[in-house]
Write a protein that holds these residues in place. Structure first.
Motif, PDB file in Angstrom:
ATOM      1  N   TYR A  49      -4.053   0.583  -2.302  1.00 37.62           N
ATOM      2  CA  TYR A  49      -2.922  -0.755  -2.036  1.00 37.62           C
ATOM      3  C   TYR A  49      -3.242  -1.197  -3.330  1.00 37.62           C
ATOM      4  CZ  TYR A  49      -4.782  -0.422   2.829  1.00 37.62           C
ATOM      5  OH  TYR A  49      -4.823  -0.435   3.544  1.00 37.62           O
TER       6      TYR A  49
ATOM      7  N   LEU B 127     -10.591  -1.913  10.591  1.00 39.77           N
ATOM      8  CA  LEU B 127      -9.601  -0.632   9.633  1.00 39.77           C
ATOM      9  C   LEU B 127     -10.121   0.561  10.261  1.00 39.77           C
ATOM     10  CD1 LEU B 127     -10.895  -1.921   6.788  1.00 39.77           C
ATOM     11  CD2 LEU B 127      -8.596  -1.699   6.650  1.00 39.77           C
ATOM     12  N   LYS B 128      -8.655   1.152  10.112  1.00 35.13           N
ATOM     13  CA  LYS B 128      -8.493   2.335  11.302  1.00 35.13           C
ATOM     14  C   LYS B 128      -8.288   3.623   9.743  1.00 35.13           C
ATOM     15  CE  LYS B 128      -5.509   0.007  14.240  1.00 35.13           C
ATOM     16  NZ  LYS B 128      -4.702  -0.579  15.395  1.00 35.13           N
TER      17      LYS B 128
ATOM     18  N   ARG C  38       0.306  -0.994  -0.183  1.00 36.35           N
ATOM     19  CA  ARG C  38       0.050  -0.069  -0.225  1.00 36.35           C
ATOM     20  C   ARG C  38       1.213   1.474   0.046  1.00 36.35           C
ATOM     21  NH1 ARG C  38      -2.711  -0.105   5.936  1.00 36.35           N
ATOM     22  NH2 ARG C  38      -0.873   0.661   7.375  1.00 36.35           N
TER      23      ARG C  38
ATOM     24  N   LYS D  51       1.109  -5.774  10.323  1.00 33.28           N
ATOM     25  CA  LYS D  51       0.261  -6.158   9.609  1.00 33.28           C
ATOM     26  C   LYS D  51      -0.303  -7.055  10.283  1.00 33.28           C
ATOM     27  CE  LYS D  51       0.528  -2.037   6.802  1.00 33.28           C
ATOM     28  NZ  LYS D  51       1.605  -1.398   8.072  1.00 33.28           N
TER      29      LYS D  51
ATOM     30  N   MET E   1      -9.298  -6.754   5.159  1.00 32.74           N
ATOM     31  CA  MET E   1      -8.756  -6.108   6.038  1.00 32.74           C
ATOM     32  C   MET E   1      -9.960  -5.964   7.160  1.00 32.74           C
ATOM     33  SD  MET E   1      -6.694  -3.858   3.351  1.00 32.74           S
ATOM     34  CE  MET E   1      -8.481  -3.167   3.052  1.00 32.74           C
TER      35      MET E   1
ATOM     36  N   GLU F 120      -5.762   5.590   9.318  1.00 33.86           N
ATOM     37  CA  GLU F 120      -4.508   5.017   8.557  1.00 33.86           C
ATOM     38  C   GLU F 120      -4.257   4.182   7.698  1.00 33.86           C
ATOM     39  OE1 GLU F 120      -5.623   5.726  12.384  1.00 33.86           O
ATOM     40  OE2 GLU F 120      -4.048   4.409  13.817  1.00 33.86           O
ATOM     41  N   ASP F 121      -5.384   3.323   7.256  1.00 37.29           N
ATOM     42  CA  ASP F 121      -5.195   2.513   6.693  1.00 37.29           C
ATOM     43  C   ASP F 121      -5.335   2.703   5.258  1.00 37.29           C
ATOM     44  OD1 ASP F 121      -6.455  -0.117   9.132  1.00 37.29           O
ATOM     45  OD2 ASP F 121      -4.486   0.124   8.370  1.00 37.29           O
TER      46      ASP F 121
ATOM     47  N   ILE G 202       2.697  -4.955   2.525  1.00 38.62           N
ATOM     48  CA  ILE G 202       1.735  -5.827   3.728  1.00 38.62           C
ATOM     49  C   ILE G 202       2.063  -7.188   3.842  1.00 38.62           C
ATOM     50  CG2 ILE G 202      -0.353  -5.954   4.491  1.00 38.62           C
ATOM     51  CD1 ILE G 202      -0.855  -4.030   2.387  1.00 38.62           C
TER      52      ILE G 202
ATOM     53  N   ARG H 206      -4.701  -8.337  11.462  1.00 30.23           N
ATOM     54  CA  ARG H 206      -5.712  -7.399  11.055  1.00 30.23           C
ATOM     55  C   ARG H 206      -6.249  -7.547   9.169  1.00 30.23           C
ATOM     56  NH1 ARG H 206      -6.172  -2.337  10.617  1.00 30.23           N
ATOM     57  NH2 ARG H 206      -4.162  -1.970  10.515  1.00 30.23           N
ATOM     58  N   PHE H 207      -4.684  -8.198   8.801  1.00 29.37           N
ATOM     59  CA  PHE H 207      -5.162  -8.543   7.351  1.00 29.37           C
ATOM     60  C   PHE H 207      -4.667 -10.363   7.321  1.00 29.37           C
ATOM     61  CE2 PHE H 207      -4.484  -4.507   5.880  1.00 29.37           C
ATOM     62  CZ  PHE H 207      -3.945  -3.759   7.097  1.00 29.37           C
TER      63      PHE H 207
END
Length: 122
Positions: A94, A86-87, A38, A64, A83, A89-90, A48, A67-68
């Protein structure tokens, strides 16, 4: 020539989930290791995860893990990135990548997709 086309990006609220897909055409999909990266605005491209040709081995960047989740379906010539949680900042573009040897976190890699935008709102 190998072509990679990402899809599944979009706008999601913080805490939500998305599954990205990368469809590969042009060569035997199972002969390539695959990976996801990303790039956020003003930032360098960030590794990632990567997955082996058969899908039985995966490797994640430390930040990572959890969550991924990367996976692949060789019958569909597609690699996925699930994913969760998610936040903001993500938020990034991608990209998927393919390599005939192994996907290198710092590159170079043989082939890249054009990217799909993921935006996470707070």
């Amino acid at each position: 020539q190998v072509q990679l086309v990402e899809s599944g990006g979009g706008l999601v609220q913080a805490g939500g989930s998305l599954r990205l897909s990368c469809a590969v055409s042009g060569r035997t999909f199972s002969s390539y290791t695959m990976g996801w990266f990303r790039q956020a605005p003003g930032e360098e491209r960030e590794f990632i995860a990567t997955i082996s040709r058969s899908g039985d081995s995966t490797y994640y960047a430390d930040s990572k893990k959890g969550r991924f989740t990367i996976s692949r379906d060789n019958a569909k010539n597609t690699v996925y990135l699930q994913m969760n949680s998610l936040k903001p900042e993500d938020t990034a573009v991608y990209y998927c990548a393919a390599d005939s040897v192994f996907v290198k976190p710092r590159g170079p890699n043989d082939y890249w997709g054009q990217g799909t935008q993921v935006t996470v709102s707070s």
